[in-house]
Design an enzyme around this catalytic site. Structure first.
Site, short mmCIF file in Angstrom:
data_model
loop_
_atom_site.label_atom_id
_atom_site.label_comp_id
_atom_site.label_asym_id
_atom_site.label_seq_id
_atom_site.Cartn_x
_atom_site.Cartn_y
_atom_site.Cartn_z
CE LYS A 12 -51.10 19.21 -9.37
NZ LYS A 12 -51.32 17.84 -9.04
CG ASP A 139 -47.09 19.71 -8.13
OD1 ASP A 139 -46.58 19.07 -9.07
OD2 ASP A 139 -47.92 19.23 -7.33
O1 C5P Z 1 -41.65 18.85 -4.18
P1 C5P Z 1 -42.74 18.75 -3.15
O2 C5P Z 1 -42.31 19.27 -1.81
O3 C5P Z 1 -44.05 19.28 -3.58
O4 C5P Z 1 -42.96 17.18 -2.94
C1 C5P Z 1 -43.64 16.67 -1.82
C2 C5P Z 1 -43.30 15.20 -1.63
O5 C5P Z 1 -43.87 14.42 -2.70
C3 C5P Z 1 -41.82 14.88 -1.67
O6 C5P Z 1 -41.24 15.03 -0.40
C4 C5P Z 1 -41.83 13.42 -2.11
O7 C5P Z 1 -42.15 12.58 -1.02
C5 C5P Z 1 -43.00 13.36 -3.07
N1 C5P Z 1 -42.61 13.52 -4.48
C6 C5P Z 1 -41.93 12.48 -5.11
N2 C5P Z 1 -41.56 12.61 -6.41
C7 C5P Z 1 -41.85 13.73 -7.11
C8 C5P Z 1 -42.56 14.79 -6.51
C9 C5P Z 1 -42.91 14.65 -5.18
O8 C5P Z 1 -41.68 11.44 -4.49
N3 C5P Z 1 -41.47 13.82 -8.38
#
Ligand code: C5P
Length: 303
Positions: A12, A139
């Site tokens: 994406k 995501d």
């Molecule tokens: O949810 P995911 O593990 O993909 O997110 C990875 C990192 O990206 C999180 O640990 C956080 O540091 C950051 N993140 C964030 N806010 C979001 C999505 C991701 O700060 N909405």
């Protein structure tokens, strides 16, 4: 139970990524517009007797083959939630850049959910699968739904948006990736002492999509993580400048980067941009992709 499920899942880009202030849970509230583009990973899932979960990425550098792989965690979650006693072997063929800001890891988790649903005939709805995906990463739900959609909350609450026509993208890939948490922390550091407004999706950008107007969409692309990605990888600024100088309708760092996405007018223009960017010498690997495309889908489920 069937013998095999093959799932194709796209990467994406974020046409807009509006990032709110850091919250207590360590996440940021987002308002984002996702578009799935035609760079695909392919996962082949087969049941195995031992009850184990195995991941095989052909030894590709930067892709973990154990518990750190989000597809492993997706499989673990599914086995646990649905009391599946069999194990599963997952082979991953990667085309989506690794740590490139195109949700490659999340896409593998999304595909694993769709594959396990099919392999063990669970009969889950797409909505149920997206909810499971949200437990694994922000995501993941979008990688299951695909198309063009708004993401709110952590980016995991998905609402499809009307998008007419096909968009032609040129993607400048980097040889080394960026860590998503590192880019978010750099964003916080750059914003220190600033008042950050609640994130919102641009109505003008949505209108450009409704009208299938690539020219106006090119001007509306915006990513609040771009300054942070460029601060960690200054070469991105040069790449963005070169693409715009060569006539891209717009250019943006994709998600947390470092992939840079340029919007072209049509297929021919995209080809011209690839040639120009490649010969500029500032980018190693340049590829074309089209969007939107559907999310994680079963390609075949029989041997
Ligand atoms: O949810 P995911 O593990 O993909 O997110 C990875 C990192 O990206 C999180 O640990 C956080 O540091 C950051 N993140 C964030 N806010 C979001 C999505 C991701 O700060 N909405």
């Amino acid at each position: 139970m069937i013998d095999k499920a093959v799932v194709r899942v796209p990467g994406k880009i974020n046409l807009q990524l509006s990032v709110g202030p850091l919250q207590k849970d360590g996440y940021h509230e987002l308002a984002t517009v996702f578009q799935s583009v035609s760079l695909f990973d392919e996962l082949t899932l087969t049941p195995i007797e031992s009850g184990a979960i195995t991941i095989d990425c052909g030894g590709k550098a930067g892709v973990p083959e154990g518990k750190e792989n989000l597809a492993y965690r997706a499989a673990e979650l599914m086995m646990d939630r649905f009391d599946i006693e069999s194990g599963v072997a997952i082979k991953i063929k990667k085309e989506i850049p690794i740590a490139g800001g195109m949700a490659g890891g999340s896409a593998n988790a999304g595909a694993a959910i769709v594959g396990i649903d099919s392999l063990f005939s669970l009969g889950l709805s797409r909505n149920e699968m997206e909810k499971l995906g949200a437990e694994l990463g922000a995501d993941v739900p979008f990688t299951i739904s695909g198309g063009t959609a708004i993401g709110t909350g952590r980016g995991d609450r998905i609402t499809p948006v009307l998008s007419r026509g096909t968009y032609y993208w040129v993607l400048a890939l980097s040889t080394s990736g960026l860590s998503t948490p590192a880019v978010y922390s750099e964003c916080d550091r750059l914003r220190e002492g600033m008042d950050i407004a609640a994130p919102h999706v641009s109505d003008e950008l949505l209108q450009s999509l409704t009208h299938g107007d690539a020219k106006s969409l090119g001007k509306k692309l915006v990513n609040d993580l771009q300054p942070a990605a460029c601060s960690l990888k200054p070469a991105l600024r040069l790449i963005l400048d070169v693409g715009i100088d060569y006539g891209a309708l717009g250019g943006i760092v994709s998600g947390s980067g470092p992939t840079v996405a340029f919007l072209a007018e049509n297929e021919e223009h995209a080809l011209d941009l690839v040639v120009a960017l490649t010969s500029s010498g500032v980018v190693g690997n340049v590829v074309r992709a089209q969007g939107p495309v559907p999310g994680a889908r079963i390609v075949t489920d029989r041997t």
